[in-house]
Design a protein around this motif. Structure first.
Motif, mmCIF file in Angstrom:
data_model
loop_
_atom_site.group_PDB
_atom_site.id
_atom_site.type_symbol
_atom_site.label_atom_id
_atom_site.label_comp_id
_atom_site.label_asym_id
_atom_site.label_seq_id
_atom_site.Cartn_x
_atom_site.Cartn_y
_atom_site.Cartn_z
ATOM 1 N N GLN A 196 -18.202 7.951 -77.921
ATOM 2 C CA GLN A 196 -16.994 8.770 -77.924
ATOM 3 C C GLN A 196 -16.997 9.809 -76.810
ATOM 4 O OE1 GLN A 196 -14.244 8.394 -79.449
ATOM 5 N NE2 GLN A 196 -14.781 6.744 -80.812
ATOM 6 N N ARG A 197 -17.374 9.381 -75.641
ATOM 7 C CA ARG A 197 -17.298 10.177 -74.432
ATOM 8 C C ARG A 197 -15.817 10.421 -74.126
ATOM 9 N NH1 ARG A 197 -16.955 8.463 -69.304
ATOM 10 N NH2 ARG A 197 -16.358 6.427 -70.090
ATOM 11 N N VAL A 198 -15.037 9.421 -74.498
ATOM 12 C CA VAL A 198 -13.608 9.466 -74.268
ATOM 13 C C VAL A 198 -12.961 8.703 -75.427
ATOM 14 C CG1 VAL A 198 -14.044 7.557 -72.660
ATOM 15 C CG2 VAL A 198 -11.794 8.501 -72.768
ATOM 16 N N THR A 199 -11.791 9.177 -75.854
ATOM 17 C CA THR A 199 -11.126 8.458 -76.957
ATOM 18 C C THR A 199 -10.035 7.552 -76.388
ATOM 19 O OG1 THR A 199 -9.420 10.126 -77.239
ATOM 20 C CG2 THR A 199 -11.471 10.435 -78.499
ATOM 21 N N MET A 200 -9.652 6.543 -77.179
ATOM 22 C CA MET A 200 -8.590 5.660 -76.732
ATOM 23 C C MET A 200 -7.273 6.425 -76.626
ATOM 24 S SD MET A 200 -9.757 2.942 -75.772
ATOM 25 C CE MET A 200 -8.252 2.046 -75.402
ATOM 26 N N GLU A 201 -7.095 7.456 -77.472
ATOM 27 C CA GLU A 201 -5.864 8.255 -77.415
ATOM 28 C C GLU A 201 -5.735 8.923 -76.046
ATOM 29 O OE1 GLU A 201 -8.005 8.371 -80.042
ATOM 30 O OE2 GLU A 201 -6.677 7.080 -81.219
ATOM 31 N N GLU A 202 -6.893 9.460 -75.557
ATOM 32 C CA GLU A 202 -6.856 10.114 -74.244
ATOM 33 C C GLU A 202 -6.510 9.113 -73.141
ATOM 34 O OE1 GLU A 202 -10.208 13.523 -74.086
ATOM 35 O OE2 GLU A 202 -10.901 11.625 -74.886
ATOM 36 N N VAL A 203 -7.129 7.938 -73.217
ATOM 37 C CA VAL A 203 -6.919 6.946 -72.157
ATOM 38 C C VAL A 203 -5.485 6.415 -72.186
ATOM 39 C CG1 VAL A 203 -7.613 4.673 -71.296
ATOM 40 C CG2 VAL A 203 -9.342 6.285 -72.058
ATOM 41 N N THR A 204 -4.981 6.120 -73.375
ATOM 42 C CA THR A 204 -3.617 5.574 -73.442
ATOM 43 C C THR A 204 -2.591 6.633 -73.019
ATOM 44 O OG1 THR A 204 -3.627 6.023 -75.805
ATOM 45 C CG2 THR A 204 -3.973 3.762 -75.172
ATOM 46 N N ALA A 205 -2.848 7.887 -73.386
ATOM 47 C CA ALA A 205 -1.915 8.953 -72.996
ATOM 48 C C ALA A 205 -1.899 9.110 -71.478
ATOM 49 C CB ALA A 205 -2.310 10.273 -73.666
ATOM 50 N N LEU A 206 -3.075 9.104 -70.872
ATOM 51 C CA LEU A 206 -3.121 9.236 -69.411
ATOM 52 C C LEU A 206 -2.492 8.018 -68.724
ATOM 53 C CD1 LEU A 206 -5.270 10.879 -67.037
ATOM 54 C CD2 LEU A 206 -5.508 8.447 -66.796
ATOM 55 N N ALA A 207 -2.763 6.833 -69.303
ATOM 56 C CA ALA A 207 -2.232 5.602 -68.707
ATOM 57 C C ALA A 207 -0.712 5.628 -68.685
ATOM 58 C CB ALA A 207 -2.741 4.385 -69.477
ATOM 59 N N LYS A 208 -0.123 6.192 -69.729
ATOM 60 C CA LYS A 208 1.341 6.253 -69.762
ATOM 61 C C LYS A 208 1.865 7.376 -68.858
ATOM 62 C CE LYS A 208 5.466 6.277 -72.154
ATOM 63 N NZ LYS A 208 6.290 6.533 -73.278
ATOM 64 N N ARG A 209 1.248 8.561 -68.989
ATOM 65 C CA ARG A 209 1.717 9.748 -68.255
ATOM 66 C C ARG A 209 1.696 9.530 -66.750
ATOM 67 N NH1 ARG A 209 -1.777 12.898 -70.374
ATOM 68 N NH2 ARG A 209 -3.227 13.342 -68.680
ATOM 69 N N ARG A 210 0.659 8.876 -66.274
ATOM 70 C CA ARG A 210 0.501 8.725 -64.825
ATOM 71 C C ARG A 210 0.986 7.375 -64.291
ATOM 72 N NH1 ARG A 210 0.867 13.671 -63.465
ATOM 73 N NH2 ARG A 210 -0.937 14.971 -63.858
ATOM 74 N N GLY A 211 1.499 6.540 -65.186
ATOM 75 C CA GLY A 211 2.098 5.286 -64.697
ATOM 76 C C GLY A 211 1.107 4.170 -64.450
ATOM 77 N N PHE A 212 0.087 4.069 -65.313
ATOM 78 C CA PHE A 212 -0.812 2.915 -65.199
ATOM 79 C C PHE A 212 -0.315 1.769 -66.086
ATOM 80 C CE2 PHE A 212 -3.782 6.229 -63.740
ATOM 81 C CZ PHE A 212 -4.344 5.589 -62.654
ATOM 82 N N ILE A 213 -0.094 2.065 -67.361
ATOM 83 C CA ILE A 213 0.258 0.988 -68.302
ATOM 84 C C ILE A 213 1.327 1.486 -69.275
ATOM 85 C CG2 ILE A 213 -0.620 -0.565 -70.111
ATOM 86 C CD1 ILE A 213 -3.405 -0.320 -68.767
ATOM 87 N N PHE A 214 2.378 0.666 -69.425
ATOM 88 C CA PHE A 214 3.447 0.963 -70.384
ATOM 89 C C PHE A 214 3.538 -0.167 -71.398
ATOM 90 C CE2 PHE A 214 5.423 2.502 -66.224
ATOM 91 C CZ PHE A 214 4.988 3.807 -66.378
ATOM 92 N N GLN A 215 4.064 0.186 -72.560
ATOM 93 C CA GLN A 215 4.329 -0.843 -73.552
ATOM 94 C C GLN A 215 5.450 -1.742 -73.035
ATOM 95 O OE1 GLN A 215 5.734 0.831 -77.179
ATOM 96 N NE2 GLN A 215 4.761 -0.743 -78.413
ATOM 97 N N SER A 216 5.308 -3.053 -73.222
ATOM 98 C CA SER A 216 6.369 -3.947 -72.761
ATOM 99 C C SER A 216 7.632 -3.730 -73.583
ATOM 100 C CB SER A 216 5.904 -5.394 -72.906
ATOM 101 O OG SER A 216 6.998 -6.256 -72.862
ATOM 102 N N SER A 217 8.782 -3.777 -72.931
ATOM 103 C CA SER A 217 10.097 -3.669 -73.606
ATOM 104 C C SER A 217 10.176 -2.407 -74.459
ATOM 105 C CB SER A 217 10.363 -4.878 -74.504
ATOM 106 O OG SER A 217 9.856 -6.062 -73.955
ATOM 107 N N GLU A 218 9.622 -1.329 -73.942
ATOM 108 C CA GLU A 218 9.486 -0.105 -74.744
ATOM 109 C C GLU A 218 10.816 0.384 -75.312
ATOM 110 O OE1 GLU A 218 6.790 3.524 -73.526
ATOM 111 O OE2 GLU A 218 8.870 3.958 -73.070
ATOM 112 N N ILE A 219 11.879 0.287 -74.512
ATOM 113 C CA ILE A 219 13.165 0.846 -74.994
ATOM 114 C C ILE A 219 13.724 0.043 -76.165
ATOM 115 C CG2 ILE A 219 13.777 1.937 -72.785
ATOM 116 C CD1 ILE A 219 15.805 -0.401 -72.384
#
Ligand code: GAP
Length: 448
Positions: free
Chosen positions: A8-31
């Motif tokens: 638990q050096r890093v949590t998945m919540e932190e990684v997914t939040a950063l991935a979305k915030r900075r434009g790495f990975i988005f959920q498909s068909s999010e809207i």
């Protein structure tokens, strides 16, 4: 041994939040509420994924004179999947909770006394097989004659073309064929962000060797090569392991198998499988197609089916690994004695989506903006660069979060003596160098 908890050096919540915030990975068909098991790569994620694939391709194809490239179609003749065994045997065992209707992979619920979702007792259906191949239909008729499958692995495209490839490329075993492409599996329970998904990319190497007693050496050489690859691009060795499958864990035809596993925040997960598959795949296609796929050795005047060593890596899982492994929260004390914290992605420079960011100290000073844009434009043909302007502290923080190895600031001194500040991501050191020397400086520092 490290456990999931100590990872638990890093949590998945932190990684997914950063991935979305900075434009790495988005959920498909999010809207439209998203689609389970499908993800999109954003502006930085698309570059990151390309770089990861390029790093694999460079090591597996470009640097080898015994490996050729391939790119087969996603939809192939349905007989391919019958012959390969996928139609009859590519399934997971599933169970349904009769109360909440939730579907599970049976091996994910070892203790079937209680539904992990709704808590109901003794609510599961009998285990049933569920084929993982995605179906489509070809042409205007939707009858059974038009049924086809989206490939669940890229490898079969190479096997069915084995003769075309070795004859046209004039290769004789030992030689390999490499391919990167999309694969599809109708996973029962996709999850863990982009770890288990329904549309994903594989990088596969199929290496054909003669049956001359050196096949296990070749197998181990590929394992070592893949080990070196992960190390070269900076994946921490303590979070990577090469797990040797026992005989009972391997398919009956496989003579050896090693899974490359990474210690994710939820525990160990497979990134890649390296397998000695004997003659199983080519034999199956010879039998089903009636075509002779044997290699003809001109010198020895013999025909034979070569043995196969396969390395099959999931690119989405590898991208996720790079994101998680590079992620670090770091506390430091600034020159005024104030404690600060930053999030930094310590990407290898080859993998980093942006290699150098160029800033103008102020956005309302045309001479600074023009100079900074000029410098960024001159670096752009040689490196992946980005221009930005404004509060330098904020700009550093943003670039740290996307893993940019170097930031270059143009200020008033630049207008006088032509020097700029270069700030290194990892050590946070700053040095002043001439703008003319920047390209050479970056070339040296980014090559590692
Ligand atoms: N041709 C051999 C083959 O396909 P595999 O172990 O089934 O072997 C290889 O798959 C790799 O493909 C896995 O190690 C994993 O990285 C990736 N992969 C498989 N299923 C996946 C999924 N549902 N989501 C993401 N990646 C997957």
């Amino acid at each position: 041994m490290e456990t999931a908890a100590s990872a638990q050096r890093v949590t998945m919540e932190e990684v997914t939040a950063l991935a979305k915030r900075r434009g790495f990975i988005f959920q498909s068909s999010e809207i439209y509420g998203g689609l389970n098991g499908f993800w999109d790569y954003g502006p930085l994620g698309a570059v990151l994924k390309r770089n990861v694939k390029d790093a694999w391709w460079r090591d597996t194809v470009d640097l080898r004179d015994d490996v050729v490239a391939f790119d087969s179609s996603i939809v192939m003749h349905p007989q391919v999947w019958k012959a390969s065994g996928h139609v009859d045997a590519f399934h997971d065992v599933m169970i349904d909770c009769k109360v909440c209707k939730h579907r599970f992979r049976a091996d994910h619920v070892p203790n079937r006394a209680q539904c992990p979702d709704c808590g109901s007792k003794d609510s599961f259906t009998e285990p049933r097989n569920f084929n993982l191949m995605m179906q489509t239909s070809i042409g205007p008729m939707e009858d059974t004659s038009a049924v086809a499958y989206l490939r669940p692995e890229t490898a079969q495209g190479i096997f069915v073309n084995f003769k075309n490839i070795y004859q046209s490329a004039r290769k004789r075993p030992p030689f390999g064929v490499a391919q990167i492409g999309k694969s599809f599996r109708n996973e029962i329970t996709p999850g863990n962000f982009t770890f288990r998904i329904r549309e994903f990319e594989q990088a596969e190497l199929e290496y054909f060797v003669p049956d001359d007693g050196k096949d296990m050496d070749v197998f181990h050489q590929w394992v070592e090569r893949r080990k070196a690859w992960y190390a070269q691009y900076g994946i921490a060795s303590e979070r990577l392991r090469f797990y040797e499958l026992t005989e009972s864990e391997r398919p009956h035809y496989a003579r050896a198998g090693i899974d490359v596993e990474y210690l994710f925040p939820w525990g160990w997960g497979e990134l890649e499988s390296i397998a000695h598959r004997g003659t199983y795949d080519l034999d199956a296609h010879v039998r089903a197609s009636g075509k002779d796929l044997r290699y003809f050795d001109e010198a020895a005047k013999t025909h034979y089916i070569p043995l196969l060593i396969e390395s099959s890596a999931g690119m989405d899982r590898t991208v996720l690994t790079f994101l998680i492994d590079a992620y670090e929260r770091e506390r430091s004390v600034d020159p005024n004695g104030k404690e600060t914290e930053r999030t930094v992605l310590r990407f290898h420079p080859f993998i980093a989506p942006v290699q150098a960011a160029v800033f103008s100290l102020a956005r309302n000073k045309p001479e600074l903006v023009e100079r900074a844009r000029g410098i960024e434009g001159a670096l752009r043909p040689h490196f992946r660069t980005q221009y930005d302007e404004g509060n330098i502290g904020q700009l550093y923080r943003r670039q740290d979060e996307i893993g940019t190895p170097f930031c270059i600031t143009v200020d008033y001194e630049t207008l006088g003596d032509g020097s700029v500040t270069v700030r290194a991501r990892d050590a946070m050191t700053q040095e002043r160098i001439g703008a003319d020397a920047l390209a050479g400086y970056l070339r040296e520092k980014l090559q590692r």
